[in-house]
Design an enzyme around this catalytic site. Structure first.
Site, PDB file in Angstrom:
ATOM      1  N   ASP A  52       0.814  -1.226   0.000  1.00 18.70           N
ATOM      2  CA  ASP A  52       0.000   0.000   0.000  1.00 18.70           C
ATOM      3  C   ASP A  52       0.841   1.268   0.000  1.00 18.70           C
ATOM      4  O   ASP A  52       0.507   2.245  -0.676  1.00 18.70           O
ATOM      5  CB  ASP A  52      -0.931   0.026   1.222  1.00 18.70           C
ATOM      6  CG  ASP A  52      -2.179  -0.805   0.974  1.00 18.70           C
ATOM      7  OD1 ASP A  52      -2.143  -1.647   0.057  1.00 18.70           O
ATOM      8  OD2 ASP A  52      -3.178  -0.623   1.693  1.00 18.70           O
ATOM      9  N   ASN A  97      -5.655  -2.500  -4.154  1.00 21.33           N
ATOM     10  CA  ASN A  97      -6.785  -2.408  -3.223  1.00 21.33           C
ATOM     11  C   ASN A  97      -6.410  -1.497  -2.049  1.00 21.33           C
ATOM     12  O   ASN A  97      -6.790  -1.750  -0.904  1.00 21.33           O
ATOM     13  CB  ASN A  97      -7.175  -3.805  -2.734  1.00 21.33           C
ATOM     14  CG  ASN A  97      -8.533  -3.813  -2.046  1.00 21.33           C
ATOM     15  OD1 ASN A  97      -9.225  -2.792  -2.005  1.00 21.33           O
ATOM     16  ND2 ASN A  97      -8.911  -4.949  -1.491  1.00 21.33           N
ATOM     17  N   ASP A 316     -10.005  -1.742  12.158  1.00 22.02           N
ATOM     18  CA  ASP A 316      -9.074  -2.686  11.541  1.00 22.02           C
ATOM     19  C   ASP A 316      -8.720  -3.876  12.431  1.00 22.02           C
ATOM     20  O   ASP A 316      -8.196  -4.883  11.947  1.00 22.02           O
ATOM     21  CB  ASP A 316      -7.784  -1.961  11.116  1.00 22.02           C
ATOM     22  CG  ASP A 316      -8.036  -1.018   9.939  1.00 22.02           C
ATOM     23  OD1 ASP A 316      -9.164  -1.019   9.412  1.00 22.02           O
ATOM     24  OD2 ASP A 316      -7.102  -0.297   9.568  1.00 22.02           O
ATOM     25  N   GLU A 344     -11.230  -4.497   2.592  1.00 19.62           N
ATOM     26  CA  GLU A 344     -10.585  -5.335   1.582  1.00 19.62           C
ATOM     27  C   GLU A 344     -11.501  -6.482   1.152  1.00 19.62           C
ATOM     28  O   GLU A 344     -11.409  -6.999   0.048  1.00 19.62           O
ATOM     29  CB  GLU A 344      -9.257  -5.883   2.112  1.00 19.62           C
ATOM     30  CG  GLU A 344      -8.119  -4.880   2.090  1.00 19.62           C
ATOM     31  CD  GLU A 344      -8.165  -3.873   3.224  1.00 19.62           C
ATOM     32  OE1 GLU A 344      -9.263  -3.528   3.719  1.00 19.62           O
ATOM     33  OE2 GLU A 344      -7.078  -3.416   3.623  1.00 19.62           O
ATOM     34  N   HIS A 387      -5.350  -9.073   4.074  1.00 14.43           N
ATOM     35  CA  HIS A 387      -4.243  -9.216   5.027  1.00 14.43           C
ATOM     36  C   HIS A 387      -4.709  -9.429   6.466  1.00 14.43           C
ATOM     37  O   HIS A 387      -4.132 -10.230   7.202  1.00 14.43           O
ATOM     38  CB  HIS A 387      -3.331  -7.988   4.936  1.00 14.43           C
ATOM     39  CG  HIS A 387      -4.022  -6.653   5.072  1.00 14.43           C
ATOM     40  ND1 HIS A 387      -3.425  -5.564   5.645  1.00 14.43           N
ATOM     41  CD2 HIS A 387      -5.264  -6.227   4.713  1.00 14.43           C
ATOM     42  CE1 HIS A 387      -4.258  -4.533   5.616  1.00 14.43           C
ATOM     43  NE2 HIS A 387      -5.378  -4.910   5.044  1.00 14.43           N
ATOM     44  N   ARG A 388      -5.755  -8.706   6.863  1.00 16.30           N
ATOM     45  CA  ARG A 388      -6.133  -8.777   8.291  1.00 16.30           C
ATOM     46  C   ARG A 388      -6.814 -10.096   8.634  1.00 16.30           C
ATOM     47  O   ARG A 388      -6.720 -10.571   9.771  1.00 16.30           O
ATOM     48  CB  ARG A 388      -7.003  -7.575   8.672  1.00 16.30           C
ATOM     49  CG  ARG A 388      -6.308  -6.253   8.364  1.00 16.30           C
ATOM     50  CD  ARG A 388      -6.612  -5.144   9.310  1.00 16.30           C
ATOM     51  NE  ARG A 388      -5.931  -3.943   8.867  1.00 16.30           N
ATOM     52  CZ  ARG A 388      -4.656  -3.624   9.134  1.00 16.30           C
ATOM     53  NH1 ARG A 388      -3.919  -4.423   9.892  1.00 16.30           N
ATOM     54  NH2 ARG A 388      -4.110  -2.514   8.670  1.00 16.30           N
ATOM     55  N   LYS A 413       0.202  -6.415   1.927  1.00 21.24           N
ATOM     56  CA  LYS A 413      -0.498  -5.120   1.816  1.00 21.24           C
ATOM     57  C   LYS A 413      -0.046  -4.152   2.912  1.00 21.24           C
ATOM     58  O   LYS A 413       0.179  -2.976   2.668  1.00 21.24           O
ATOM     59  CB  LYS A 413      -2.009  -5.348   1.900  1.00 21.24           C
ATOM     60  CG  LYS A 413      -2.823  -4.085   1.662  1.00 21.24           C
ATOM     61  CD  LYS A 413      -4.305  -4.379   1.698  1.00 21.24           C
ATOM     62  CE  LYS A 413      -5.135  -3.254   1.085  1.00 21.24           C
ATOM     63  NZ  LYS A 413      -5.359  -2.102   1.952  1.00 21.24           N
TER      64      LYS A 413
HETATM   65  O1  LIG Z   1      -7.060   6.916   7.349  1.00 20.84           O
HETATM   66  C1  LIG Z   1      -6.541   5.803   7.462  1.00 20.84           C
HETATM   67  O2  LIG Z   1      -5.304   5.633   7.463  1.00 20.84           O
HETATM   68  C2  LIG Z   1      -7.432   4.629   7.641  1.00 20.84           C
HETATM   69  C3  LIG Z   1      -8.747   4.788   7.994  1.00 20.84           C
HETATM   70  C4  LIG Z   1      -9.653   3.651   8.265  1.00 20.84           C
HETATM   71  O3  LIG Z   1     -10.617   3.592   7.218  1.00 20.84           O
HETATM   72  P1  LIG Z   1     -12.158   4.073   7.379  1.00 20.84           P
HETATM   73  O4  LIG Z   1     -12.161   5.482   7.798  1.00 20.84           O
HETATM   74  O5  LIG Z   1     -12.687   3.867   5.986  1.00 20.84           O
HETATM   75  O6  LIG Z   1     -12.791   3.168   8.396  1.00 20.84           O
HETATM   76  C5  LIG Z   1      -8.906   2.321   8.346  1.00 20.84           C
HETATM   77  O7  LIG Z   1      -9.807   1.250   8.221  1.00 20.84           O
HETATM   78  C6  LIG Z   1      -7.828   2.206   7.295  1.00 20.84           C
HETATM   79  O8  LIG Z   1      -7.122   0.985   7.397  1.00 20.84           O
HETATM   80  C7  LIG Z   1      -6.813   3.301   7.452  1.00 20.84           C
HETATM   81  C1  LIG Z   2      -9.027  -1.075   5.549  1.00 24.65           C
HETATM   82  C2  LIG Z   2      -7.705  -1.080   5.394  1.00 24.65           C
HETATM   83  O1  LIG Z   2      -7.011  -0.370   4.476  1.00 24.65           O
HETATM   84  P1  LIG Z   2      -7.454   0.581   3.272  1.00 24.65           P
HETATM   85  O2  LIG Z   2      -8.834   1.108   3.543  1.00 24.65           O
HETATM   86  O3  LIG Z   2      -6.425   1.660   3.259  1.00 24.65           O
HETATM   87  O4  LIG Z   2      -7.409  -0.254   2.029  1.00 24.65           O
HETATM   88  C3  LIG Z   2      -6.864  -1.904   6.324  1.00 24.65           C
HETATM   89  O5  LIG Z   2      -5.625  -1.786   6.236  1.00 24.65           O
HETATM   90  O6  LIG Z   2      -7.398  -2.687   7.124  1.00 24.65           O
END
Ligand SMILES: O=C(O)C1=C[C@@H](OP(=O)(O)O)[C@@H](O)[C@H](O)C1
Ligand SMILES: C=C(OP(=O)(O)O)C(=O)O
Length: 426
Positions: A52, A97, A316, A344, A387-388, A413
């Site tokens: 990412d 993604n 997450d 994801e 990944h999670r 990721k």
């Molecule tokens: O701003 C960020 O770095 C993130 C915000 C969160 O998303 P949401 O705001 O869509 O829940 C989280 O799930 C993602 O892994 C990272």
């Molecule tokens: C939701 C996640 O990432 P992103 O929304 O950035 O794809 C994550 O890392 O769990």
């Protein structure tokens, strides 16, 4: 990173030791985006080098005025931003993604000269961005979703970030608000955002405001309702050190909890703005012994009991909590997690499917997940290219014999060294 199609997890009597966690994905994404706007050279130390963060780095480079050197071994990125204006690339920018990167880049594309197209893989083409586009249009931006689906691919014509006032929905993703805030100082006029509903994943917006301040830009705010960024402010390049990733920390703390060992994570404390540091409080409520010091966090596992948890601020690490709940006594009710269905994968459905394969009862609604603790049995776990899901269920295998994780390389990721670190646990 493992290239095998599956990994058999070996159970341990208990897991013990210090675990060094790579840099935060969320802070690394933000630092790259901000450094790409800050003239001069920014050094990002303890950066997360993962799929990412490489997507956002390449995305920033595609605007032509930024060069990023990545040294994975030294966990360092050198971001060089030339004084030249950004130019829309001729080819679509591909983000896989990577939700946060594409959403941050959508607003940044409005600063570039020409028409940018931003897209992602099949799943990303089903992850919504419409609320962000709607708010950007109010700020003067010429942006639209190409197929009318509300999701990528997206076209943005710039430069068009005029500024002014916009109303934005925050309940689907906080990433939209963070995206606009990050680019806002470069709008022609002040940017004022009003969130029209209950902002989800609030700590991520605090992280955005916090890192903007670290780079020299002030955000005025009224809680999570109104944000204002005055025009003309400029990010200052310099050296930025990324904290360990609190979401990725959760897997190893869970490992201690489930195996009744002790794991210590140096270099992070509970005053971090990363919402997921609060995982330690959940472990405490479940019955584990926790140590919250200024330079480390540690957990010693004990018999756990189920809890009720509002996980809206920690989306997450729901898969991690759900897997731990499978080993706890009684019921764990996880609520306020509707946006897990657009991550994801549909994470509520995925966690339910895989826990049920392990003989654990679950229930769900559109925005809740209930796990009935028991004695999980071995199973071949599908990971949905998420990944999670892979990392959370790998932890179950440290206790339960016969856990096999399919497609383990999806952890690249956010955590390419996950399997190496897991194998190194004593
Ligand atoms: O701003 C960020 O770095 C993130 C915000 C969160 O998303 P949401 O705001 O869509 O829940 C989280 O799930 C993602 O892994 C990272
Ligand atoms: C939701 C996640 O990432 P992103 O929304 O950035 O794809 C994550 O890392 O769990």
């Amino acid at each position: 990173m493992s290239k095998a199609n599956s990994i058999d997890i070996q159970p341990r009597d208990f897991v013990n030791g210090d675990v060094l966690i790579p840099g935060s994905k969320s802070y690394t994404n933000r630092a790259i985006a901000i450094a790409a706007l800050a003239e001069g050279q920014t050094v990002i130390e303890h950066a997360l080098v993962s799929e990412d963060t490489e997507f956002i780095a390449k995305g920033m480079e595609s605007f032509g005025n930024v060069h990023i050197d990545i040294d994975a071994e030294k966990e360092r990125m050198l971001v060089n931003r030339k004084p030249a204006a950004p130019i829309a690339p001729k080819q679509p920018i591909f983000f896989g993604n990577a939700g946060t990167p594409i959403r941050f880049a959508i607003t940044m594309a409005s600063l570039a000269n020409g028409v940018s197209e931003l897209t992602g893989n099949e799943r990303m083409q089903h992850r919504p961005c419409q609320d962000l586009i709607d708010a950007l249009v109010q700020l003067g931006v010429k942006a639209h979703v190409i197929r009318g689906t509300g999701c990528p691919p997206i076209q943005v014509e710039g430069p068009s970030l005029r500024g002014g006032k916009a109303k934005i929905r925050g309940s689907v993703s906080s990433q939209y608000t963070s995206s606009i805030l990050i680019s806002a100082p470069y709008a022609e006029r002040d940017v004022e955002l009003e969130i029209t509903d209950d902002l989800t994943s609030k700590p991520y917006v605090d992280m955005t405001v916090g890192i903007m301040k670290d780079f020299g830009v002030e955000v005025e705010r009224d809680g999570y309702r109104r944000f204002k960024v005055r025009a003309g402010q400029r990010y200052r390049s310099g050296t930025y050190r990324v904290e360990p990733d609190a979401s990725n920390m959760s897997y190893f703390l869970a490992a201690a909890a489930i195996t009744r060992g002790r794991v210590c994570i140096p270099g992070i404390n509970t005053s971090s703005l990363q919402g997921d540091v609060k995982f330690i409080d959940l472990l405490e409520q479940m019955g584990c012994c926790v140590e919250k010091e200024t330079d480390y966090i540690a957990v010693s596992g004990k018999q756990m009991r189920g809890i009720d948890a509002d996980m809206n601020r920690m989306p997450d690490i729901v898969p991690t909590l759900a897997v731990m709940a499978a080993f706890a006594e009684g019921r764990t009710h996880i609520y306020n997690i509707g946006n897990l269905r657009i991550k994801e994968c549909d994470r509520i459905a995925a966690v339910e499917n895989e826990l049920r394969k392990m003989g654990i009862d679950t229930e769900s609604t559109e925005d809740t997940l209930t796990v009935y603790g028991g004695k999980p049995t071995g199973a071949v776990i599908d990971t949905y290219d998420d990944h999670r899901i892979a990392m959370a269920f790998a932890i179950a295998g440290l206790k339960t014999p016969g856990v096999v994780i399919n497609n383990p390389s999806c952890t690249a990721k956010s955590f390419p060294t996950f399997w190496e670190i897991l194998n190194g646990l004593s």
